[in-house]
Design a protein around this motif. Structure first.
Motif, short mmCIF file in Angstrom:
data_model
loop_
_atom_site.label_atom_id
_atom_site.label_comp_id
_atom_site.label_asym_id
_atom_site.label_seq_id
_atom_site.Cartn_x
_atom_site.Cartn_y
_atom_site.Cartn_z
N TRP A 289 0.84 -1.20 0.00
CA TRP A 289 0.00 0.00 0.00
C TRP A 289 0.87 1.26 0.00
O TRP A 289 0.62 2.21 -0.74
CB TRP A 289 -0.93 0.00 1.21
CG TRP A 289 -2.17 -0.81 1.04
CD1 TRP A 289 -2.55 -1.91 1.74
CD2 TRP A 289 -3.22 -0.57 0.09
NE1 TRP A 289 -3.76 -2.38 1.29
CE2 TRP A 289 -4.19 -1.57 0.27
CE3 TRP A 289 -3.43 0.39 -0.90
CZ2 TRP A 289 -5.36 -1.64 -0.49
CZ3 TRP A 289 -4.58 0.32 -1.66
CH2 TRP A 289 -5.53 -0.68 -1.46
N ILE A 294 -1.36 4.42 -4.59
CA ILE A 294 -2.16 5.36 -3.80
C ILE A 294 -1.78 6.79 -4.14
O ILE A 294 -0.67 7.06 -4.59
CB ILE A 294 -2.01 5.12 -2.29
CG1 ILE A 294 -0.56 5.34 -1.83
CG2 ILE A 294 -2.47 3.70 -1.93
CD1 ILE A 294 -0.37 5.28 -0.32
N VAL A 297 -3.58 9.61 1.72
CA VAL A 297 -3.72 8.82 2.93
C VAL A 297 -4.46 9.64 3.98
O VAL A 297 -4.59 10.86 3.85
CB VAL A 297 -2.36 8.38 3.52
CG1 VAL A 297 -1.62 7.45 2.59
CG2 VAL A 297 -1.51 9.60 3.88
N VAL A 310 -5.82 4.09 3.56
CA VAL A 310 -5.16 4.06 2.25
C VAL A 310 -6.12 3.94 1.07
O VAL A 310 -5.70 4.05 -0.07
CB VAL A 310 -4.12 2.91 2.19
CG1 VAL A 310 -2.92 3.22 3.07
CG2 VAL A 310 -4.74 1.58 2.57
N PHE A 311 -7.41 3.68 1.32
CA PHE A 311 -8.37 3.68 0.21
C PHE A 311 -9.77 3.85 0.77
O PHE A 311 -10.00 3.75 1.97
CB PHE A 311 -8.26 2.40 -0.63
CG PHE A 311 -8.73 1.14 0.06
CD1 PHE A 311 -10.05 0.71 -0.05
CD2 PHE A 311 -7.84 0.36 0.77
CE1 PHE A 311 -10.47 -0.46 0.55
CE2 PHE A 311 -8.26 -0.82 1.38
CZ PHE A 311 -9.57 -1.23 1.27
N HIS A 316 -9.12 6.64 -5.71
CA HIS A 316 -8.04 7.56 -5.38
C HIS A 316 -6.71 6.90 -5.72
O HIS A 316 -5.73 7.04 -4.99
CB HIS A 316 -8.06 7.91 -3.89
CG HIS A 316 -9.24 8.72 -3.47
ND1 HIS A 316 -9.20 10.09 -3.31
CD2 HIS A 316 -10.51 8.35 -3.17
CE1 HIS A 316 -10.39 10.53 -2.92
NE2 HIS A 316 -11.20 9.50 -2.82
N SER A 317 -6.67 6.18 -6.83
CA SER A 317 -5.49 5.38 -7.13
C SER A 317 -4.97 5.61 -8.54
O SER A 317 -5.66 6.17 -9.40
CB SER A 317 -5.82 3.90 -6.95
OG SER A 317 -6.79 3.50 -7.90
N GLY A 381 -2.40 -2.49 -2.51
CA GLY A 381 -1.74 -1.39 -3.19
C GLY A 381 -2.02 -1.33 -4.67
O GLY A 381 -1.32 -0.65 -5.41
#
Length: 429
Positions: A289, A294, A297, A310-311, A316-317, A381
């Motif tokens: 991650w 990413i 955060v 992280v999500f 948001h990636s 991730g």
């Protein structure tokens, strides 16, 4: 991020435990289930400690002192103790003793730094009395250009905010009434900067803190701290204190479903390093991650409980790139010692393959034994495939260079071969 993917990640985190950080330290108030498995080593080794908590007993229920108070002390050890957590995970703690074998305390093995291996064992009458001479001048191991790079990285690391004093803009309340509190901007930015420190080693785009995620992550950390019974995605298996409303508890549960979680450390550097190192997990999901696709955060910290969101359910990636861990070239020793190494790939490959992995110590010209090779499609991730393996921890040393070869990869993928050189990010006094 697609909704189906998010649900899959949450389910995997709950089922496999890969989304929960192995505790580096355990609160003295907590009484974990203990399985004392002692491992004795052939010879005594000298160690130094600089951070973490030293416990009086192997049950980890009584704190002796902070390791930072013993930075100049040389401890002796030829024994580790394996501690079994309530969730079934195991952690290794090293027994610290004086030169005659009298126990001083116990500390998580990742916080010890070996100084020297000695040719005697406790109980020998003629144990040496002279201080060890490690002769570890860095000019013996690095070229002038390498030292210049190392000093530049150390300078960057030193400049990152890492204080826990006054870390709250609004202090949490976990007694009588519930208030998750709010972290100050410097602490949050320090966490982001440490993440970006490692991402920069891979030329990855820097991430930022999402203010809304910070709020949710703080609820996650606060509800974990209020329950004070270990880590759990979704707070599954934890008891809600009466003073917390159901809506606040549900909010914390939702946050922990989409976050890296850790317990036992409080500073931005220690939290990020624990996720990057990812010791104790078969699949290095926390590491993936941090180094994955990413862009944002959320940071939450209450007492020794950390929630790094992280999500969420929206995208948001970005697409991840191939990540070799440790990376080629110079790489921090602290992040890569006593843990699994890995190759994370953006494409999804067959898990039925059996990659062949070799690690060679170029400094000693000796092969390093490798075990527990695992290929996974867990998807942390945003990676498609994770190949991880465990080099012999006693053979991984700072200031040494290693060549890694990974072959027999699935789908006709070409072999991966590269060299890494491990330097301490914090130079010893």
């Amino acid at each position: 991020m697609k909704l189906s993917k998010v649900i899959l990640f949450g389910a995997l985190g709950l089922t496999l435990g890969s989304g929960t950080m192995m505790p580096k330290q355990v609160s003295a108030k907590r009484k974990p289930s203990i399985l004392r498995v002692v491992s004795s080593e052939a010879h005594v080794k000298q160690y130094r400690v600089s951070k973490g908590t030293i416990y009086k007993n192997y049950n980890l229920t009584k704190v002796k002192d902070k390791a930072s108070n013993y930075k100049k002390t040389v401890f002796y050890s030829n024994e580790t103790v394996t501690v079994k957590r309530p969730n079934g995970k195991k952690a290794v703690y090293r027994t610290l003793s004086n030169r005659y074998g009298k126990e001083f305390g116990y500390i998580w093995h990742g916080y010890t730094k070996k100084v020297k291996t000695l040719s005697w064992n406790f109980g020998d009458y003629d144990a040496p009395t002279k201080k060890s001479n490690t002769d570890n001048k860095e000019t013996n191991f690095y070229s002038s250009s390498e030292l210049q790079q190392i000093n530049s990285l150390r300078s960057k690391a030193t400049g990152i905010y890492n204080s826990t004093k006054g870390m709250y803009q609004e202090k949490p309340s976990l007694s009588g009434s519930f208030n998750p509190g709010k972290l100050n901007d410097s602490y949050i930015q320090g966490t982001v900067d440490w993440i970006n420190f490692y991402r920069n080693l891979y030329d990855l785009k820097p991430i930022i803190a999402n203010s809304n995620w910070n709020t949710e992550a703080q609820y996650g950390a606060a509800t974990l701290a209020a329950a004070d019974s270990g880590l759990s995605h979704g707070l599954v298996g934890l008891s809600k204190p009466n003073y917390i409303s159901q809506s606040d508890w549900d909010r914390g549960a939702q946050a922990t479903k989409t976050s890296n979680l850790s317990m036992g450390v409080t500073s931005p550097e220690d939290n990020v390093n624990s996720y990057i190192n990812d010791s104790g997990n078969d699949v290095p999901g926390h590491r993936e991650w941090i180094l994955g696709g990413i862009t944002e955060v959320g940071v939450g910290q209450v007492k020794e409980y950390n929630d790094l969101k992280v999500f969420d359910l929206t995208d948001h990636s970005t697409a991840p790139t191939e990540i070799k861990f440790p990376n080629s070239g110079l790489f921090p020793f602290e992040a890569s010692s006593d843990t699994r190494w890995s190759l994370s790939l953006p494409q999804r490959l067959s898990t039925s393959a059996k990659p062949a992995i070799t690690v060679h110590d170029n400094t000693t010209n000796k092969d390093v034994s490798v075990s527990k090779v695992l290929i996974s499609n867990a998807g942390y991730g945003e990676f498609g495939t994770s190949i991880s393996y465990e080099p012999d921890s006693d053979s991984i040393k700072e200031n040494h260079s290693y060549t890694i070869n990974i072959s027999n990869l699935p789908n006709g993928m070409a072999d991966v071969s590269y060299s890494t050189k491990l330097f301490p990010i914090h130079k010893a006094d």
